[in-house]
Scaffold this motif. Structure first.
Motif, PDB file in Angstrom:
ATOM      1  N   LEU A  32      40.825  36.995 -26.827  1.00  0.00           N
ATOM      2  CA  LEU A  32      41.824  37.863 -26.215  1.00  0.00           C
ATOM      3  C   LEU A  32      41.320  38.432 -24.887  1.00  0.00           C
ATOM      4  O   LEU A  32      42.080  38.531 -23.925  1.00  0.00           O
ATOM      5  CB  LEU A  32      42.193  39.009 -27.157  1.00  0.00           C
ATOM      6  CG  LEU A  32      43.112  38.642 -28.318  1.00  0.00           C
ATOM      7  CD1 LEU A  32      43.271  39.829 -29.261  1.00  0.00           C
ATOM      8  CD2 LEU A  32      44.464  38.202 -27.801  1.00  0.00           C
ATOM      9  N   LYS A  33      40.046  38.780 -24.831  1.00  0.00           N
ATOM     10  CA  LYS A  33      39.479  39.317 -23.587  1.00  0.00           C
ATOM     11  C   LYS A  33      39.527  38.266 -22.479  1.00  0.00           C
ATOM     12  O   LYS A  33      39.912  38.555 -21.343  1.00  0.00           O
ATOM     13  CB  LYS A  33      38.046  39.773 -23.814  1.00  0.00           C
ATOM     14  CG  LYS A  33      37.436  40.412 -22.584  1.00  0.00           C
ATOM     15  CD  LYS A  33      36.016  40.885 -22.839  1.00  0.00           C
ATOM     16  CE  LYS A  33      35.527  41.565 -21.584  1.00  0.00           C
ATOM     17  NZ  LYS A  33      34.295  41.051 -21.100  1.00  0.00           N
ATOM     18  N   GLU A  34      39.145  37.042 -22.800  1.00  0.00           N
ATOM     19  CA  GLU A  34      39.190  35.959 -21.814  1.00  0.00           C
ATOM     20  C   GLU A  34      40.625  35.719 -21.347  1.00  0.00           C
ATOM     21  O   GLU A  34      40.872  35.494 -20.165  1.00  0.00           O
ATOM     22  CB  GLU A  34      38.619  34.676 -22.406  1.00  0.00           C
ATOM     23  CG  GLU A  34      37.117  34.700 -22.587  1.00  0.00           C
ATOM     24  CD  GLU A  34      36.601  33.425 -23.231  1.00  0.00           C
ATOM     25  OE1 GLU A  34      37.298  32.391 -23.181  1.00  0.00           O
ATOM     26  OE2 GLU A  34      35.498  33.471 -23.791  1.00  0.00           O
ATOM     27  N   PHE A  35      41.572  35.762 -22.272  1.00  0.00           N
ATOM     28  CA  PHE A  35      42.982  35.547 -21.931  1.00  0.00           C
ATOM     29  C   PHE A  35      43.479  36.647 -21.000  1.00  0.00           C
ATOM     30  O   PHE A  35      44.148  36.368 -20.000  1.00  0.00           O
ATOM     31  CB  PHE A  35      43.826  35.508 -23.214  1.00  0.00           C
ATOM     32  CG  PHE A  35      45.285  35.303 -22.952  1.00  0.00           C
ATOM     33  CD1 PHE A  35      45.763  34.056 -22.590  1.00  0.00           C
ATOM     34  CD2 PHE A  35      46.171  36.359 -23.070  1.00  0.00           C
ATOM     35  CE1 PHE A  35      47.113  33.865 -22.348  1.00  0.00           C
ATOM     36  CE2 PHE A  35      47.522  36.177 -22.826  1.00  0.00           C
ATOM     37  CZ  PHE A  35      47.992  34.928 -22.463  1.00  0.00           C
ATOM     38  N   LYS A  36      43.145  37.899 -21.301  1.00  0.00           N
ATOM     39  CA  LYS A  36      43.564  39.016 -20.444  1.00  0.00           C
ATOM     40  C   LYS A  36      42.950  38.906 -19.056  1.00  0.00           C
ATOM     41  O   LYS A  36      43.614  39.153 -18.048  1.00  0.00           O
ATOM     42  CB  LYS A  36      43.170  40.358 -21.079  1.00  0.00           C
ATOM     43  CG  LYS A  36      44.028  40.742 -22.249  1.00  0.00           C
ATOM     44  CD  LYS A  36      43.598  42.092 -22.811  1.00  0.00           C
ATOM     45  CE  LYS A  36      44.400  42.474 -24.017  1.00  0.00           C
ATOM     46  NZ  LYS A  36      43.985  43.772 -24.555  1.00  0.00           N
ATOM     47  N   ASP A  37      41.672  38.533 -18.990  1.00  0.00           N
ATOM     48  CA  ASP A  37      41.010  38.373 -17.689  1.00  0.00           C
ATOM     49  C   ASP A  37      41.676  37.272 -16.871  1.00  0.00           C
ATOM     50  O   ASP A  37      41.887  37.410 -15.668  1.00  0.00           O
ATOM     51  CB  ASP A  37      39.518  38.071 -17.870  1.00  0.00           C
ATOM     52  CG  ASP A  37      38.740  39.267 -18.401  1.00  0.00           C
ATOM     53  OD1 ASP A  37      39.265  40.402 -18.329  1.00  0.00           O
ATOM     54  OD2 ASP A  37      37.615  39.060 -18.897  1.00  0.00           O
ATOM     55  N   ALA A  38      42.020  36.169 -17.543  1.00  0.00           N
ATOM     56  CA  ALA A  38      42.648  35.048 -16.841  1.00  0.00           C
ATOM     57  C   ALA A  38      44.039  35.430 -16.349  1.00  0.00           C
ATOM     58  O   ALA A  38      44.406  35.111 -15.216  1.00  0.00           O
ATOM     59  CB  ALA A  38      42.724  33.834 -17.760  1.00  0.00           C
ATOM     60  N   THR A  39      44.813  36.113 -17.175  1.00  0.00           N
ATOM     61  CA  THR A  39      46.162  36.492 -16.747  1.00  0.00           C
ATOM     62  C   THR A  39      46.108  37.554 -15.665  1.00  0.00           C
ATOM     63  O   THR A  39      46.950  37.567 -14.768  1.00  0.00           O
ATOM     64  CB  THR A  39      47.009  36.988 -17.926  1.00  0.00           C
ATOM     65  OG1 THR A  39      46.337  38.057 -18.594  1.00  0.00           O
ATOM     66  CG2 THR A  39      47.287  35.872 -18.909  1.00  0.00           C
ATOM     67  N   LYS A  40      45.113  38.425 -15.709  1.00  0.00           N
ATOM     68  CA  LYS A  40      44.968  39.426 -14.649  1.00  0.00           C
ATOM     69  C   LYS A  40      44.646  38.735 -13.332  1.00  0.00           C
ATOM     70  O   LYS A  40      45.171  39.084 -12.287  1.00  0.00           O
ATOM     71  CB  LYS A  40      43.874  40.429 -15.007  1.00  0.00           C
ATOM     72  CG  LYS A  40      43.707  41.507 -13.972  1.00  0.00           C
ATOM     73  CD  LYS A  40      42.595  42.470 -14.323  1.00  0.00           C
ATOM     74  CE  LYS A  40      42.442  43.497 -13.208  1.00  0.00           C
ATOM     75  NZ  LYS A  40      41.258  44.297 -13.350  1.00  0.00           N
TER      76      LYS A  40
END
Length: 76
Positions: free
Chosen positions: A35-43
């Motif tokens: 989830l952290k990687e996904f949030k970083d990528a979408t940000k």
């Protein structure tokens, strides 16, 4: 569909039964890092999109400034 506290408890119990008490913390850690990687990528994508919008707006503003004198000259 709303997530209620009861549904969270049911999900936790099912996960405990499926994965067992020893593997559940590892599974939770893996889900958290994903989830952290996904949030970083979408940000990062959202930031890139904002930069593109800024460039487009700046270009549009400069083009509009160039066009304004032409309109004034043609009216005169």
């Amino acid at each position: 569909m709303a997530v209620t506290p009861v549904s969270l408890i049911v999900i936790a119990v099912v996960a405990l039964i499926i994965f067992g008490p020893k593997k559940l913390p590892q599974f939770g850690k893996a889900v958290g890092s994903t989830l952290k990687e996904f949030k970083d990528a979408t940000k990062g994508l959202a930031d890139d999109d904002d930069d593109d919008d800024d460039r487009t707006n700046r270009k549009s503003d400069s083009e509009a400034k160039k066009e304004e004198p032409k309109k004034i000259e043609s009216e005169a």
